[in-house]
Design a protein around this motif. Structure first.
Motif, PDB file in Angstrom:
ATOM      1  N   GLU A  87       0.806  -1.214   0.000  1.00  0.00           N
ATOM      2  CA  GLU A  87       0.000   0.000   0.000  1.00  0.00           C
ATOM      3  C   GLU A  87       0.847   1.276   0.000  1.00  0.00           C
ATOM      4  O   GLU A  87       0.298   2.376  -0.097  1.00  0.00           O
ATOM      5  CB  GLU A  87      -0.975   0.024   1.182  1.00  0.00           C
ATOM      6  CG  GLU A  87      -0.335  -0.266   2.519  1.00  0.00           C
ATOM      7  CD  GLU A  87      -0.473  -1.728   2.935  1.00  0.00           C
ATOM      8  OE1 GLU A  87      -0.263  -2.621   2.070  1.00  0.00           O
ATOM      9  OE2 GLU A  87      -0.769  -1.975   4.129  1.00  0.00           O
ATOM     10  N   ASP A  88       2.141   1.140   0.110  1.00  0.00           N
ATOM     11  CA  ASP A  88       3.025   2.298  -0.021  1.00  0.00           C
ATOM     12  C   ASP A  88       3.319   2.613  -1.488  1.00  0.00           C
ATOM     13  O   ASP A  88       3.950   3.641  -1.784  1.00  0.00           O
ATOM     14  CB  ASP A  88       4.353   2.051   0.701  1.00  0.00           C
ATOM     15  CG  ASP A  88       4.185   1.945   2.207  1.00  0.00           C
ATOM     16  OD1 ASP A  88       4.832   1.072   2.814  1.00  0.00           O
ATOM     17  OD2 ASP A  88       3.421   2.747   2.780  1.00  0.00           O
ATOM     18  N   THR A  89       2.883   1.763  -2.381  1.00  0.00           N
ATOM     19  CA  THR A  89       3.097   1.993  -3.803  1.00  0.00           C
ATOM     20  C   THR A  89       2.384   3.262  -4.240  1.00  0.00           C
ATOM     21  O   THR A  89       1.179   3.412  -4.048  1.00  0.00           O
ATOM     22  CB  THR A  89       2.592   0.797  -4.625  1.00  0.00           C
ATOM     23  OG1 THR A  89       3.384  -0.356  -4.308  1.00  0.00           O
ATOM     24  CG2 THR A  89       2.670   1.078  -6.119  1.00  0.00           C
ATOM     25  N   ALA A  90       3.145   4.175  -4.830  1.00  0.00           N
ATOM     26  CA  ALA A  90       2.603   5.473  -5.245  1.00  0.00           C
ATOM     27  C   ALA A  90       3.703   6.275  -5.921  1.00  0.00           C
ATOM     28  O   ALA A  90       4.874   5.889  -5.894  1.00  0.00           O
ATOM     29  CB  ALA A  90       2.073   6.241  -4.033  1.00  0.00           C
ATOM     30  N   VAL A  91       3.304   7.397  -6.490  1.00  0.00           N
ATOM     31  CA  VAL A  91       4.276   8.387  -6.925  1.00  0.00           C
ATOM     32  C   VAL A  91       4.496   9.330  -5.743  1.00  0.00           C
ATOM     33  O   VAL A  91       3.532   9.847  -5.175  1.00  0.00           O
ATOM     34  CB  VAL A  91       3.787   9.166  -8.156  1.00  0.00           C
ATOM     35  CG1 VAL A  91       4.811  10.243  -8.539  1.00  0.00           C
ATOM     36  CG2 VAL A  91       3.542   8.223  -9.320  1.00  0.00           C
ATOM     37  N   TYR A  92       5.736   9.527  -5.386  1.00  0.00           N
ATOM     38  CA  TYR A  92       6.092  10.357  -4.242  1.00  0.00           C
ATOM     39  C   TYR A  92       6.602  11.716  -4.737  1.00  0.00           C
ATOM     40  O   TYR A  92       7.457  11.778  -5.626  1.00  0.00           O
ATOM     41  CB  TYR A  92       7.150   9.665  -3.392  1.00  0.00           C
ATOM     42  CG  TYR A  92       6.579   8.548  -2.553  1.00  0.00           C
ATOM     43  CD1 TYR A  92       6.105   7.384  -3.143  1.00  0.00           C
ATOM     44  CD2 TYR A  92       6.479   8.673  -1.170  1.00  0.00           C
ATOM     45  CE1 TYR A  92       5.550   6.366  -2.378  1.00  0.00           C
ATOM     46  CE2 TYR A  92       5.928   7.668  -0.397  1.00  0.00           C
ATOM     47  CZ  TYR A  92       5.470   6.511  -1.000  1.00  0.00           C
ATOM     48  OH  TYR A  92       4.917   5.506  -0.244  1.00  0.00           O
ATOM     49  N   TYR A  93       6.069  12.764  -4.111  1.00  0.00           N
ATOM     50  CA  TYR A  93       6.393  14.128  -4.510  1.00  0.00           C
ATOM     51  C   TYR A  93       7.037  14.874  -3.354  1.00  0.00           C
ATOM     52  O   TYR A  93       6.552  14.823  -2.211  1.00  0.00           O
ATOM     53  CB  TYR A  93       5.141  14.890  -4.926  1.00  0.00           C
ATOM     54  CG  TYR A  93       4.442  14.327  -6.135  1.00  0.00           C
ATOM     55  CD1 TYR A  93       3.445  13.362  -6.001  1.00  0.00           C
ATOM     56  CD2 TYR A  93       4.772  14.766  -7.413  1.00  0.00           C
ATOM     57  CE1 TYR A  93       2.799  12.847  -7.110  1.00  0.00           C
ATOM     58  CE2 TYR A  93       4.127  14.261  -8.530  1.00  0.00           C
ATOM     59  CZ  TYR A  93       3.149  13.297  -8.372  1.00  0.00           C
ATOM     60  OH  TYR A  93       2.508  12.797  -9.485  1.00  0.00           O
ATOM     61  N   CYS A  94       8.079  15.580  -3.673  1.00  0.00           N
ATOM     62  CA  CYS A  94       8.740  16.452  -2.719  1.00  0.00           C
ATOM     63  C   CYS A  94       8.095  17.833  -2.782  1.00  0.00           C
ATOM     64  O   CYS A  94       7.721  18.308  -3.862  1.00  0.00           O
ATOM     65  CB  CYS A  94      10.222  16.541  -3.097  1.00  0.00           C
ATOM     66  SG  CYS A  94      11.153  17.846  -2.297  1.00  0.00           S
ATOM     67  N   ARG A  95       7.962  18.471  -1.630  1.00  0.00           N
ATOM     68  CA  ARG A  95       7.420  19.819  -1.565  1.00  0.00           C
ATOM     69  C   ARG A  95       8.339  20.696  -0.722  1.00  0.00           C
ATOM     70  O   ARG A  95       8.701  20.328   0.385  1.00  0.00           O
ATOM     71  CB  ARG A  95       6.013  19.816  -0.965  1.00  0.00           C
ATOM     72  CG  ARG A  95       5.361  21.186  -0.951  1.00  0.00           C
ATOM     73  CD  ARG A  95       4.034  21.133  -0.222  1.00  0.00           C
ATOM     74  NE  ARG A  95       3.298  22.392  -0.350  1.00  0.00           N
ATOM     75  CZ  ARG A  95       2.171  22.659   0.299  1.00  0.00           C
ATOM     76  NH1 ARG A  95       1.647  21.767   1.108  1.00  0.00           N
ATOM     77  NH2 ARG A  95       1.569  23.818   0.127  1.00  0.00           N
ATOM     78  N   LEU A  96       8.672  21.845  -1.275  1.00  0.00           N
ATOM     79  CA  LEU A  96       9.471  22.832  -0.552  1.00  0.00           C
ATOM     80  C   LEU A  96       8.640  24.099  -0.478  1.00  0.00           C
ATOM     81  O   LEU A  96       8.353  24.723  -1.494  1.00  0.00           O
ATOM     82  CB  LEU A  96      10.802  23.097  -1.266  1.00  0.00           C
ATOM     83  CG  LEU A  96      11.681  21.878  -1.536  1.00  0.00           C
ATOM     84  CD1 LEU A  96      12.981  22.302  -2.218  1.00  0.00           C
ATOM     85  CD2 LEU A  96      11.996  21.129  -0.261  1.00  0.00           C
ATOM     86  N   PHE A  97       8.242  24.467   0.749  1.00  0.00           N
ATOM     87  CA  PHE A  97       7.306  25.573   0.959  1.00  0.00           C
ATOM     88  C   PHE A  97       8.008  26.692   1.714  1.00  0.00           C
ATOM     89  O   PHE A  97       8.409  26.517   2.855  1.00  0.00           O
ATOM     90  CB  PHE A  97       6.091  25.060   1.738  1.00  0.00           C
ATOM     91  CG  PHE A  97       5.091  26.129   2.061  1.00  0.00           C
ATOM     92  CD1 PHE A  97       5.152  26.823   3.255  1.00  0.00           C
ATOM     93  CD2 PHE A  97       4.079  26.443   1.176  1.00  0.00           C
ATOM     94  CE1 PHE A  97       4.221  27.806   3.566  1.00  0.00           C
ATOM     95  CE2 PHE A  97       3.149  27.422   1.459  1.00  0.00           C
ATOM     96  CZ  PHE A  97       3.221  28.096   2.662  1.00  0.00           C
TER      97      PHE A  97
END
Length: 115
Positions: A87-97
């Motif tokens: 269930e960890d399968t996914a596209v992972y996105y980094c965010r810099l705010f």
């Protein structure tokens, strides 16, 4: 020009580990929040973990299995993921705010956990 580069995704078996890395360049303001989000097929993008001034915050689904860390001098944020599940399968996105005007996302890196 701002560039966000992610790395470290891939295919791993259940129970395995991956380390995601994200580096931001060309950002002139201090990054307030650094984080990782993910989006599985057919699902909404969701928070995985964020870190502000050294204080981490984790989604319940990954708590105890993930560790987020940041290097302010390099504008980098890493996500160590252990005991991975399908269930960890996914596209992972980094965010810099840095602010609502300076809110940067990476292009995404695929994580696939096979059972």
């Amino acid at each position: 020009q701002v560039h966000i580069v992610e790395s470290g995704g891939g295919l791993v078996q259940v129970g395995g580990s991956l380390r995601l890395s994200c580096a931001g360049s060309g950002i002139t303001r201090s990054i307030y929040v650094m984080g990782w989000y993910r989006q599985a097929p057919g699902a909404e993008r969701e928070l995985v973990a964020t870190i502000t001034s050294g204080t981490p915050n984790y989604a319940d689904a990954v708590k105890g299995r993930c560790t987020i860390s940041r290097d302010n001098a390099k504008n980098t944020v890493d996500l160590q993921m252990d005991s991975l599940k399908p269930e960890d399968t996914a596209v992972y996105y980094c965010r810099l705010f840095a602010s609502w005007r300076d809110d940067y996302w990476g292009q995404g890196t695929q994580v696939t956990v096979s059972s």
